[in-house]
Design a protein around this motif. Structure first.
Motif, mmCIF file in Angstrom:
data_model
loop_
_atom_site.group_PDB
_atom_site.id
_atom_site.type_symbol
_atom_site.label_atom_id
_atom_site.label_comp_id
_atom_site.label_asym_id
_atom_site.label_seq_id
_atom_site.Cartn_x
_atom_site.Cartn_y
_atom_site.Cartn_z
ATOM 1 N N PRO A 1 0.921 -1.175 0.046
ATOM 2 C CA PRO A 1 0.114 -0.102 -0.068
ATOM 3 C C PRO A 1 0.933 1.283 -0.077
ATOM 4 C CG PRO A 1 -0.074 -1.347 2.217
ATOM 5 C CD PRO A 1 0.654 -1.971 1.239
ATOM 6 N N ALA A 2 1.973 1.195 0.603
ATOM 7 C CA ALA A 2 2.913 2.557 0.311
ATOM 8 C C ALA A 2 3.389 2.812 -0.993
ATOM 9 C CB ALA A 2 4.136 2.145 1.475
ATOM 10 N N GLY A 3 3.442 1.718 -1.526
ATOM 11 C CA GLY A 3 3.988 1.788 -2.874
ATOM 12 C C GLY A 3 2.782 2.496 -3.947
ATOM 13 N N ARG A 4 1.721 2.086 -3.514
ATOM 14 C CA ARG A 4 0.409 2.498 -4.266
ATOM 15 C C ARG A 4 0.099 3.952 -3.898
ATOM 16 N NH1 ARG A 4 -0.426 -3.155 -3.701
ATOM 17 N NH2 ARG A 4 -1.571 -2.788 -1.866
ATOM 18 N N ARG A 5 0.437 4.069 -2.804
ATOM 19 C CA ARG A 5 0.178 5.590 -2.100
ATOM 20 C C ARG A 5 1.184 6.565 -2.841
ATOM 21 N NH1 ARG A 5 -1.955 10.087 0.305
ATOM 22 N NH2 ARG A 5 -0.062 11.232 1.296
ATOM 23 N N PHE A 6 2.396 6.007 -3.006
ATOM 24 C CA PHE A 6 3.394 6.975 -3.697
ATOM 25 C C PHE A 6 3.173 7.264 -5.161
ATOM 26 C CE2 PHE A 6 8.191 6.813 -4.934
ATOM 27 C CZ PHE A 6 8.117 8.431 -4.832
ATOM 28 N N ALA A 7 2.591 6.304 -5.967
ATOM 29 C CA ALA A 7 2.405 6.450 -7.171
ATOM 30 C C ALA A 7 1.210 7.447 -7.226
ATOM 31 C CB ALA A 7 1.694 5.063 -7.810
ATOM 32 N N ALA A 8 0.144 7.334 -6.416
ATOM 33 C CA ALA A 8 -0.995 8.017 -6.457
ATOM 34 C C ALA A 8 -0.468 9.889 -5.961
ATOM 35 C CB ALA A 8 -2.033 7.870 -5.373
ATOM 36 N N ALA A 9 0.289 9.497 -5.215
ATOM 37 C CA ALA A 9 0.853 11.107 -4.725
ATOM 38 C C ALA A 9 1.601 11.924 -5.931
ATOM 39 C CB ALA A 9 1.985 10.992 -3.587
ATOM 40 N N LEU A 10 2.384 11.016 -6.579
ATOM 41 C CA LEU A 10 3.300 11.360 -7.651
ATOM 42 C C LEU A 10 2.366 12.010 -8.798
ATOM 43 C CD1 LEU A 10 6.253 8.728 -7.919
ATOM 44 C CD2 LEU A 10 6.274 10.975 -7.326
ATOM 45 N N ALA A 11 1.271 11.228 -9.015
ATOM 46 C CA ALA A 11 0.388 11.721 -9.994
ATOM 47 C C ALA A 11 -0.269 12.802 -9.798
ATOM 48 C CB ALA A 11 -0.568 10.699 -10.371
ATOM 49 N N GLU A 12 -1.026 13.121 -8.485
ATOM 50 C CA GLU A 12 -1.780 14.000 -7.763
ATOM 51 C C GLU A 12 -0.870 15.524 -7.478
ATOM 52 O OE1 GLU A 12 -5.370 15.200 -5.142
ATOM 53 O OE2 GLU A 12 -4.735 13.227 -5.324
ATOM 54 N N LEU A 13 0.313 15.323 -6.999
ATOM 55 C CA LEU A 13 0.926 16.547 -6.355
ATOM 56 C C LEU A 13 2.075 16.776 -7.511
ATOM 57 C CD1 LEU A 13 1.676 15.096 -2.729
ATOM 58 C CD2 LEU A 13 -0.193 16.603 -3.796
ATOM 59 N N ALA A 14 2.934 15.920 -8.275
ATOM 60 C CA ALA A 14 3.774 16.264 -8.970
ATOM 61 C C ALA A 14 3.418 16.162 -10.553
ATOM 62 C CB ALA A 14 4.900 15.321 -8.771
ATOM 63 N N GLY A 15 2.285 15.496 -10.833
ATOM 64 C CA GLY A 15 2.104 15.315 -12.300
ATOM 65 C C GLY A 15 2.961 14.287 -12.995
ATOM 66 N N ARG A 16 3.221 13.251 -12.328
ATOM 67 C CA ARG A 16 4.192 12.253 -12.764
ATOM 68 C C ARG A 16 3.378 10.951 -12.867
ATOM 69 N NH1 ARG A 16 9.609 13.558 -13.064
ATOM 70 N NH2 ARG A 16 9.710 16.070 -13.268
ATOM 71 N N PRO A 17 3.613 10.331 -13.863
ATOM 72 C CA PRO A 17 3.010 8.996 -14.066
ATOM 73 C C PRO A 17 4.057 7.740 -13.313
ATOM 74 C CG PRO A 17 4.026 9.250 -16.061
ATOM 75 C CD PRO A 17 4.189 10.602 -15.085
ATOM 76 N N ALA A 18 3.471 6.804 -12.865
ATOM 77 C CA ALA A 18 4.493 5.784 -11.916
ATOM 78 C C ALA A 18 3.779 4.518 -12.357
ATOM 79 C CB ALA A 18 4.677 6.135 -10.623
ATOM 80 N N LEU A 19 4.568 3.430 -12.479
ATOM 81 C CA LEU A 19 3.896 2.020 -12.694
ATOM 82 C C LEU A 19 4.174 0.986 -11.305
ATOM 83 C CD1 LEU A 19 5.384 1.034 -15.901
ATOM 84 C CD2 LEU A 19 3.123 1.762 -15.535
#
Length: 410
Positions: free
Chosen positions: A287-305
């Motif tokens: 869940p920490a990894g999935r949270r990180f991906a969501a934060a990258l998208a919403e805060l930094a505008g960066r996609p992640a896998l």
């Protein structure tokens, strides 16, 4: 492009941080303590549960509710199924979402509503629907909002969300005229004023769903609740340890700490021109990894896998050998680094917690990554209970997402 000089200039970071994201990350420990106090004052500790619920349903908008459901489902394990209720469409009010209970939900089920806004009409209707079905309802949202009123009307347990003054939306009874919905979806102010289309209604600021402090403000009361009904272990002393660990991470990752000794700034710099490929190992790391991906998208505008080991090795091996690999563009060395945008290459971020059974796939992961000339970043928390190590992984990656957002001008 990432302005790395900004990372080591606290004054410039503060000037760029118009959403108070760094302050929210630094206050995460305090937010846990405040939220735990709100839960106690709301009577969570006085509950006398009559057995466990058959199922837990979680509803709320956006990334915050998704992350809360993910975390609670992971921590509860096989003790009780945890399901997030996704919006099923739009409601009559312009821009509003609609939630529906599944047909099987009834008196033996528990509905949790978590929102940093509290003004969503669909959630108030969901609370009323659950009340008619006989479901137990617990809501966490800002005080003096329509959801708080609906919770009182349906005899639900309401816990006020621990908000900070800089992210507190205007109270519902003090919002601008025309900011109250009518049955036809329009909004009406005072009695002598005509309704106007809802699309023209000025909105009030609400906390960003992936902002660092919001997660803990919503999650902490629900942890205390599920501890009370014996679905997971989160007694007051454990929540205090979580707050202490979050305070420690705030000291290690704060804006005054230089990049070379700051794991969050280091990770942000490493991800400057990269596609983050987040691999997780261990129960808490997922869940920490999935949270990180969501934060990258919403805060930094960066996609992640995101993928969990060992399945990630097969899922992403072709990606690491393809055009996103670091060695995929032999002409990149001769690129004009002033005039041309950098090529996007993958970078693996390995988040590790205690692997199940003591066996680890990390050596195989490193071998695969280095075999494709792909850089790798690793984060592993200090020893502690599952909830404490989870908090550390979330805190470090939250800071990293914030630094990446600020230094890249997102």
């Amino acid at each position: 492009m990432l302005d790395e000089s900004l990372l080591d200039t606290p004054e410039a970071l503060a000037e760029a941080d118009r959403r108070a994201l760094l302050r929210g990350a630094a206050e995460a420990g305090a937010r846990v303590r405040t939220a735990a106090r709100h839960a106690a004052e709301a009577g969570v500790g006085d509950l006398r549960p009559d057995g466990r619920p058959r199922a837990i349903l979680i509803a709320g908008p956006g990334a915050a509710a998704t992350c809360v459901a993910d975390l609670l489902g992971t921590l509860a394990g096989a003790a009780c199924p945890v399901t997030r209720l996704a919006p099923t469409g739009v409601a009559p009010a312009a821009g509003a979402l609609r939630w529906e209970l599944p047909g099987w939900a009834g008196s033996v089920d528990l509905l949790l509503i978590a929102t940093p806004d509290g003004g969503e009409p669909g959630l108030s209707l969901l609370a009323e629907q659950a009340y008619r079905r006989g479901c137990t309802v617990v809501a966490v949202a800002p005080a003096r909002t329509p959801l708080a009123e609906a919770a009182e009307a349906t005899h639900s347990l309401f816990v006020p969300m621990a908000t900070a003054p800089y992210e507190q939306p205007a109270p519902y009874d003090q919002r601008a005229p025309y900011d109250r919905p009518t049955q036809d979806g329009d909004h009406r102010g005072h009695d002598d004023q005509p309704p106007v289309p809802a699309a023209l209604v000025p909105t009030t600021p609400v906390p960003t769903a992936s902002a660092p402090g919001v997660l803990w403000a919503l999650l902490t009361p629900l942890l205390a609740l599920l501890d009370r009904i014996a679905l997971l272990s989160a007694p007051p002393e454990e929540l205090e340890r979580v707050a202490d660990r979050l305070d420690q991470i705030a000291e290690r990752c704060g804006p005054a700490v230089a990049t070379y000794s700051n794991p969050a700034k280091t990770l942000a710099a490493e991800l400057a021109d990269a596609l983050p490929v987040i691999w997780t190992e261990g129960t808490s790391a997922g869940p920490a990894g999935r949270r990180f991906a969501a934060a990258l998208a919403e805060l930094a505008g960066r996609p992640a896998l995101v993928a969990e080991l060992p399945e990630a090795l097969a899922a992403h091996s072709t990606l690491l050998a393809g055009p996103l690999a670091a060695s995929a563009d032999p002409d990149d060395f001769f690129r004009d680094r002033v005039e041309e945008a950098p090529a996007l290459h993958a970078r693996v971020v390995l988040l590790r917690d205690r692997p199940i059974g003591g066996l680890t796939a990390a050596p195989a992961a490193r071998e695969l990554v280095l075999g494709h000339d792909t850089p790798i970043s690793e984060l592993e928390p200090e020893p502690g209970d599952a909830l404490v190590t989870l908090a550390e992984l979330i805190a470090v990656t939250d800071f990293a997402a914030v630094y990446l957002a600020l230094a890249s001008g997102a």
